[in-house]
Design a protein around this motif. Structure first.
Motif, PDB file in Angstrom:
ATOM      1  N   SER A 166       0.791  -1.232   0.000  1.00  0.00           N
ATOM      2  CA  SER A 166       0.000   0.000   0.000  1.00  0.00           C
ATOM      3  C   SER A 166       0.829   1.292   0.000  1.00  0.00           C
ATOM      4  CB  SER A 166      -1.028  -0.006   1.131  1.00  0.00           C
ATOM      5  OG  SER A 166      -0.382  -0.214   2.357  1.00  0.00           O
ATOM      6  N   PRO A 167       1.958   1.392   0.735  1.00  0.00           N
ATOM      7  CA  PRO A 167       2.648   2.696   0.716  1.00  0.00           C
ATOM      8  C   PRO A 167       3.069   3.105  -0.699  1.00  0.00           C
ATOM      9  CG  PRO A 167       3.564   1.277   2.438  1.00  0.00           C
ATOM     10  CD  PRO A 167       2.632   0.435   1.635  1.00  0.00           C
ATOM     11  N   LEU A 168       3.646   2.166  -1.456  1.00  0.00           N
ATOM     12  CA  LEU A 168       4.133   2.519  -2.792  1.00  0.00           C
ATOM     13  C   LEU A 168       2.974   2.611  -3.793  1.00  0.00           C
ATOM     14  CD1 LEU A 168       6.645   3.259  -4.316  1.00  0.00           C
ATOM     15  CD2 LEU A 168       7.107   0.854  -4.739  1.00  0.00           C
ATOM     16  N   ARG A 169       1.974   1.733  -3.634  1.00  0.00           N
ATOM     17  CA  ARG A 169       0.830   1.761  -4.543  1.00  0.00           C
ATOM     18  C   ARG A 169       0.120   3.113  -4.455  1.00  0.00           C
ATOM     19  NH1 ARG A 169      -2.182  -2.870  -2.743  1.00  0.00           N
ATOM     20  NH2 ARG A 169      -3.460  -1.343  -1.663  1.00  0.00           N
ATOM     21  N   ASN A 170      -0.015   3.631  -3.232  1.00  0.00           N
ATOM     22  CA  ASN A 170      -0.660   4.931  -3.063  1.00  0.00           C
ATOM     23  C   ASN A 170       0.119   6.044  -3.756  1.00  0.00           C
ATOM     24  OD1 ASN A 170      -2.552   3.646  -1.540  1.00  0.00           O
ATOM     25  ND2 ASN A 170      -1.714   4.289   0.445  1.00  0.00           N
ATOM     26  N   LEU A 171       1.446   5.983  -3.640  1.00  0.00           N
ATOM     27  CA  LEU A 171       2.280   7.016  -4.249  1.00  0.00           C
ATOM     28  C   LEU A 171       2.149   6.969  -5.773  1.00  0.00           C
ATOM     29  CD1 LEU A 171       4.367   9.103  -3.165  1.00  0.00           C
ATOM     30  CD2 LEU A 171       6.137   7.456  -3.749  1.00  0.00           C
ATOM     31  N   VAL A 172       2.238   5.754  -6.330  1.00  0.00           N
ATOM     32  CA  VAL A 172       2.194   5.587  -7.782  1.00  0.00           C
ATOM     33  C   VAL A 172       0.841   6.031  -8.338  1.00  0.00           C
ATOM     34  CG1 VAL A 172       2.146   3.833  -9.610  1.00  0.00           C
ATOM     35  CG2 VAL A 172       3.962   3.791  -7.896  1.00  0.00           C
ATOM     36  N   SER A 173      -0.241   5.825  -7.554  1.00  0.00           N
ATOM     37  CA  SER A 173      -1.571   6.180  -8.061  1.00  0.00           C
ATOM     38  C   SER A 173      -1.719   7.686  -8.267  1.00  0.00           C
ATOM     39  CB  SER A 173      -2.645   5.656  -7.110  1.00  0.00           C
ATOM     40  OG  SER A 173      -2.576   6.376  -5.888  1.00  0.00           O
ATOM     41  N   GLU A 174      -0.862   8.483  -7.593  1.00  0.00           N
ATOM     42  CA  GLU A 174      -0.922   9.935  -7.769  1.00  0.00           C
ATOM     43  C   GLU A 174      -0.106  10.416  -8.971  1.00  0.00           C
ATOM     44  OE1 GLU A 174       0.621  11.592  -4.145  1.00  0.00           O
ATOM     45  OE2 GLU A 174      -0.546  10.180  -2.930  1.00  0.00           O
ATOM     46  N   ALA A 175       0.700   9.513  -9.571  1.00  0.00           N
ATOM     47  CA  ALA A 175       1.652   9.943 -10.601  1.00  0.00           C
ATOM     48  C   ALA A 175       0.998  10.037 -11.980  1.00  0.00           C
ATOM     49  CB  ALA A 175       2.826   8.969 -10.657  1.00  0.00           C
ATOM     50  N   PRO A 176       1.325  11.083 -12.738  1.00  0.00           N
ATOM     51  CA  PRO A 176       0.843  11.163 -14.112  1.00  0.00           C
ATOM     52  C   PRO A 176       1.654  10.194 -14.975  1.00  0.00           C
ATOM     53  CG  PRO A 176       2.359  12.948 -13.717  1.00  0.00           C
ATOM     54  CD  PRO A 176       2.249  12.175 -12.420  1.00  0.00           C
ATOM     55  N   SER A 177       1.122   9.832 -16.133  1.00  0.00           N
ATOM     56  CA  SER A 177       1.896   8.915 -16.977  1.00  0.00           C
ATOM     57  C   SER A 177       2.703   9.691 -18.008  1.00  0.00           C
ATOM     58  CB  SER A 177       0.960   7.930 -17.673  1.00  0.00           C
ATOM     59  OG  SER A 177       0.165   8.611 -18.604  1.00  0.00           O
ATOM     60  N   PHE A 178       3.814   9.118 -18.413  1.00  0.00           N
ATOM     61  CA  PHE A 178       4.663   9.701 -19.442  1.00  0.00           C
ATOM     62  C   PHE A 178       4.817   8.716 -20.584  1.00  0.00           C
ATOM     63  CE2 PHE A 178       5.940  12.286 -15.891  1.00  0.00           C
ATOM     64  CZ  PHE A 178       6.161  13.514 -16.476  1.00  0.00           C
ATOM     65  N   GLU A 179       4.972   9.235 -21.770  1.00  0.00           N
ATOM     66  CA  GLU A 179       5.289   8.376 -22.910  1.00  0.00           C
ATOM     67  C   GLU A 179       6.781   8.542 -23.200  1.00  0.00           C
ATOM     68  OE1 GLU A 179       2.910   6.933 -25.226  1.00  0.00           O
ATOM     69  OE2 GLU A 179       1.228   7.411 -23.897  1.00  0.00           O
ATOM     70  N   ARG A 180       7.420   7.455 -23.619  1.00  0.00           N
ATOM     71  CA  ARG A 180       8.784   7.572 -24.095  1.00  0.00           C
ATOM     72  C   ARG A 180       8.893   6.924 -25.452  1.00  0.00           C
ATOM     73  NH1 ARG A 180      14.538   5.085 -22.123  1.00  0.00           N
ATOM     74  NH2 ARG A 180      13.855   3.406 -23.481  1.00  0.00           N
ATOM     75  N   ARG A 181       9.508   7.628 -26.392  1.00  0.00           N
ATOM     76  CA  ARG A 181       9.715   7.069 -27.722  1.00  0.00           C
ATOM     77  C   ARG A 181      11.193   7.112 -28.055  1.00  0.00           C
ATOM     78  NH1 ARG A 181       5.046   6.590 -27.089  1.00  0.00           N
ATOM     79  NH2 ARG A 181       3.293   6.938 -28.510  1.00  0.00           N
ATOM     80  N   MET A 182      11.617   6.133 -28.841  1.00  0.00           N
ATOM     81  CA  MET A 182      13.022   6.041 -29.200  1.00  0.00           C
ATOM     82  C   MET A 182      13.170   5.921 -30.704  1.00  0.00           C
ATOM     83  SD  MET A 182      16.120   5.600 -27.959  1.00  0.00           S
ATOM     84  CE  MET A 182      16.302   4.647 -26.462  1.00  0.00           C
ATOM     85  N   VAL A 183      14.045   6.734 -31.289  1.00  0.00           N
ATOM     86  CA  VAL A 183      14.393   6.604 -32.700  1.00  0.00           C
ATOM     87  C   VAL A 183      15.887   6.309 -32.767  1.00  0.00           C
ATOM     88  CG1 VAL A 183      14.585   7.806 -34.921  1.00  0.00           C
ATOM     89  CG2 VAL A 183      12.567   8.155 -33.480  1.00  0.00           C
ATOM     90  N   ASP A 202      16.293   7.324 -44.514  1.00  0.00           N
ATOM     91  CA  ASP A 202      17.000   6.133 -44.987  1.00  0.00           C
ATOM     92  C   ASP A 202      17.982   5.589 -43.956  1.00  0.00           C
ATOM     93  OD1 ASP A 202      18.221   8.608 -45.351  1.00  0.00           O
ATOM     94  OD2 ASP A 202      19.575   7.843 -46.901  1.00  0.00           O
ATOM     95  N   LEU A 203      18.299   6.402 -42.943  1.00  0.00           N
ATOM     96  CA  LEU A 203      19.272   5.944 -41.939  1.00  0.00           C
ATOM     97  C   LEU A 203      18.613   5.514 -40.631  1.00  0.00           C
ATOM     98  CD1 LEU A 203      21.991   8.681 -42.547  1.00  0.00           C
ATOM     99  CD2 LEU A 203      21.943   6.348 -43.448  1.00  0.00           C
ATOM    100  N   ILE A 204      17.309   5.782 -40.493  1.00  0.00           N
ATOM    101  CA  ILE A 204      16.594   5.336 -39.291  1.00  0.00           C
ATOM    102  C   ILE A 204      16.391   3.836 -39.389  1.00  0.00           C
ATOM    103  CG2 ILE A 204      14.385   5.404 -38.046  1.00  0.00           C
ATOM    104  CD1 ILE A 204      14.066   8.307 -39.009  1.00  0.00           C
ATOM    105  N   PHE A 205      16.822   3.103 -38.368  1.00  0.00           N
ATOM    106  CA  PHE A 205      16.580   1.657 -38.434  1.00  0.00           C
ATOM    107  C   PHE A 205      15.593   1.175 -37.385  1.00  0.00           C
ATOM    108  CE2 PHE A 205      19.077   0.235 -34.814  1.00  0.00           C
ATOM    109  CZ  PHE A 205      20.018   1.231 -34.664  1.00  0.00           C
ATOM    110  N   SER A 206      15.261   2.018 -36.399  1.00  0.00           N
ATOM    111  CA  SER A 206      14.280   1.586 -35.401  1.00  0.00           C
ATOM    112  C   SER A 206      13.503   2.782 -34.871  1.00  0.00           C
ATOM    113  CB  SER A 206      14.982   0.873 -34.239  1.00  0.00           C
ATOM    114  OG  SER A 206      14.089   0.620 -33.178  1.00  0.00           O
TER     115      SER A 206
END
Lengths: 426, 426
Positions: free
Chosen positions: A180-197, A262-266
């Motif tokens: 519960s201590p960590l679950r409560n903290l995480v429930s207040e957190a906004p979500s972030f997206e991460r993308r990688m090229v 042409d140089l992007i591979f992922s």
């Protein structure tokens, strides 16, 4: 925003005897749970330095501190005690926990038949002395994890105390998320997206110029956190943003594609290793290595399931092995030298036919520090890939030291393998 | 005592995309120069987090801060500017430095013929904007290093600003030691001794019990900083002390030797890799690997000069390669299974004879995650070493994940090689 800090304890980490892998892993996990990692700090096994690390994170207003290490049986393991002091909680012996640790030790003792079990139990009893009011995470090894909140009536970060060995720390982090201590903290957190090229084939400065000219077109990137990084010869562009900024990210990606498509591979999280593994499904590969000494084969077999397509390889460190095990003609070696495209090709073809593989790779080069000449200096590496009558070969001059040259050669070989399998023939 | 902190900047390091190797290296260098490393902190590319890292080290009273990273051409490279603010120094363009960077870029451009050089130069101009009064360290790549003292009349740590790529950072640290600001600081530092003892074959808890019983004999270890660490299956005991405490260290070492002498394999800084390399001088070795996929051969050839004794190896990932390239009899595979001591021995002998080496090593095992059975679970590894008619073989059950099992197998193989070469036959 919920922000977290990671405090790695251990003089052996601070002094470079061992490499910390927990900090980056915990950072990634925090991010995945919506907690923004603010810093990773490594301190030695001195109580005053551990306490200073905790206090400095508290002073920055962080909401969560995760510690790693210092929970073992030796006298330099003191994290639980320092965290207790930091949170103003008394240290108490948890007798049921002591009993559970004793059971774990009895089971382990069969592996080490000559141990003095009484001495070992005494050494581990201290692992059951914990800050009063802690939430206990059951041991995966012999050390329990702890969630320690500030003493009632005081303010400060929640502290999650985890053991140092990664195979104990990782499952215990997952368990901690369900408390519960960590679950409560995480429930207040906004979500972030991460993308990688990921891009292969330009210097970082050219990408910097591109990013600037993209901003000059008027694209607003203020809600995108863009970081670029040169890694193993590839450029990685990591972008983090709140879900509402998705359109800005798509606009940025479109412009990067127009300039460097042409140089992007992922564009997902897949590395060149993952992409090559996917292309190899249903076929077979064998590798012949000289200067890399087995590193390419090691890298190919790091992924689970590699036995479906990796038949094996030959490390032909000496010329005699190039001839005897790979059938490289002595004339070819004499005419072009061991470090040459014809020899790399002969190695690739030789390992293909001797191991019966569909695809062959040959790497030969000068990793240094010795062995360089004016014509072929240290860092000269020839790589060839063959598949039936298709072939690609490259000669490169790779900067850096022995480890860099060996490592970078394997990255280049993987890109060459990918290109051949995608149908390139030049 | 002179104390130092290390501040690694880079979101790509903080988020685990790349592994920091500069922190531990700088820590070791500081220690060698008599500066006690107090902490390594990793922060992202956010100016406020970089500044908070600097301020926290200042608040702890550290005398030196070394930063790594954030000196490149992209917009997220901002270390110089933040350090300028921290030391209350104005940022100024150093025109001669700008000219020298431009020269470096012209020379580099020949490797990338299609670049827009004007854009690249603009991207790099910011690397010549530095805090007023800095001592400049000439670029090894394109980024200069900086020594930035606190503004006159203010107190605080000296800040050494270095670029992130290790092959630039390392020589620039050496140069920095010759500049007067850092030379003066180092000259005030007392020297420390560090000794390392490495043990193979007991769990850490037994060593903990030994250390406690050594203290119980009345030996005063208060001037010795002893840290123990489990690493790749070996236990490392690192001890740091002022030269005046040499007698206490010798007394400690004597007692450790009495208790664990037969398991100590190194009392200097030499690793098992170094010891095996020394024993291999004048002879030749070939390795046959299955589950480790080339990792042992990679590890043997990491050391410069390995071509004197490593002939090469065969990675027999598939059973067909075990038969065709190593001559392992199909009957043996059928009777004992691929993961068995007889097959490991046959692999070692097969690679010896096919490559013409004096010493052969065979490794076969189940690295997982798939492939385990009740009888031979994941982590079962068989290792054999042969030299003429001498042979040693072991079957082990190694805990951990795929990477741990592969890595630990190579450590075990190196110890087995050492024992055989020292004459053990059991």
């Amino acid at each position: 925003m919920i922000r977290g800090g990671i405090l790695i304890t251990g003089t052996e980490v601070l002094t470079g005897i061992i490499t910390d892998r927990n900090g980056p892993w915990l950072s990634e996990q925090m991010r995945a749970s919506g907690i923004q990692p603010a810093q990773i700090t490594v301190v030695g096994d001195r109580p005053e330095d551990v306490l200073a690390g905790l206090e400095s994170m508290k002073a920055q207003g962080l909401d969560l501190i995760v510690t790693s290490g210092g929970l073992g049986p030796t006298a330099d393991d003191l994290t639980a005690e320092v965290v207790g002091r930091f949170q103003q909680r008394e240290m108490v012996l948890d007798e049921p926990l002591e009993g559970r640790i004793a059971e774990i030790l009895s089971a382990l003792s069969s592996r080490w038949p000559n141990l003095d079990m009484e001495a070992v139990r005494a050494a581990n009893r201290k692992q059951a002395v914990i800050p009063q009011g802690s939430t206990i995470l059951e041991p995966v090894g012999t050390a329990p994890g702890l969630l320690v909140a500030p003493q009632e009536g005081t303010e400060g970060p929640l502290v999650l105390v985890l053991p140092g060995p990664p195979r104990e720390l990782k499952p215990m982090w997952t368990t901690a998320l369900t408390t519960s201590p960590l679950r409560n903290l995480v429930s207040e957190a906004p979500s972030f997206e991460r993308r990688m090229v990921r891009i292969f084939g330009i210097p970082e400065s050219e990408l910097a110029a591109s990013l600037r000219s993209i901003e000059d077109t008027g694209l607003d990137v203020s809600r995108l956190e863009i970081t670029t990084c040169l890694r193993r010869g590839e450029i990685e562009i990591a972008t983090t943003f709140v879900p509402a900024a998705k359109d800005e990210y798509e606009a940025l990606l479109k412009q990067i594609r127009e300039r460097h498509g042409d140089l992007i591979f992922s564009e997902d999280e897949r590395t060149i290793d993952d992409l090559v593994a996917a292309l190899l499904q249903g076929t077979t590969v064998a590798v012949a290595e000289s200067c890399t000494g087995g590193l390419l084969c090691t890298r190919l077999t790091e992924l689970p399931g590699a036995s479906d397509y990796v038949l094996g390889g030959v490390v032909s460190y000496s010329n005699s092995v190039k001839q005897s095990a790979l059938g490289v003609a002595p004339d070819l070696l004499a005419q072009h030298g061991a470090v040459s495209e014809p020899v790399a090709l002969a190695m690739a073809e030789g390992v293909c036919s001797s191991l019966g593989a569909a695809i062959g790779v040959g790497i030969t080069g000068i990793a240094g520090p010795g062995g360089g000449t004016d014509e072929k200096p240290v860092g000269t590496v020839c790589i060839a890939v063959t598949q039936g009558d298709k072939r690609l070969a490259r000669t490169l001059l790779i900067p850096g030291g022995r480890a860099d040259i060996r490592d970078r050669s394997t990255t280049l070989a993987l890109h060459l393998m990918r290109r051949l399998m995608l149908g390139e023939t030049d």
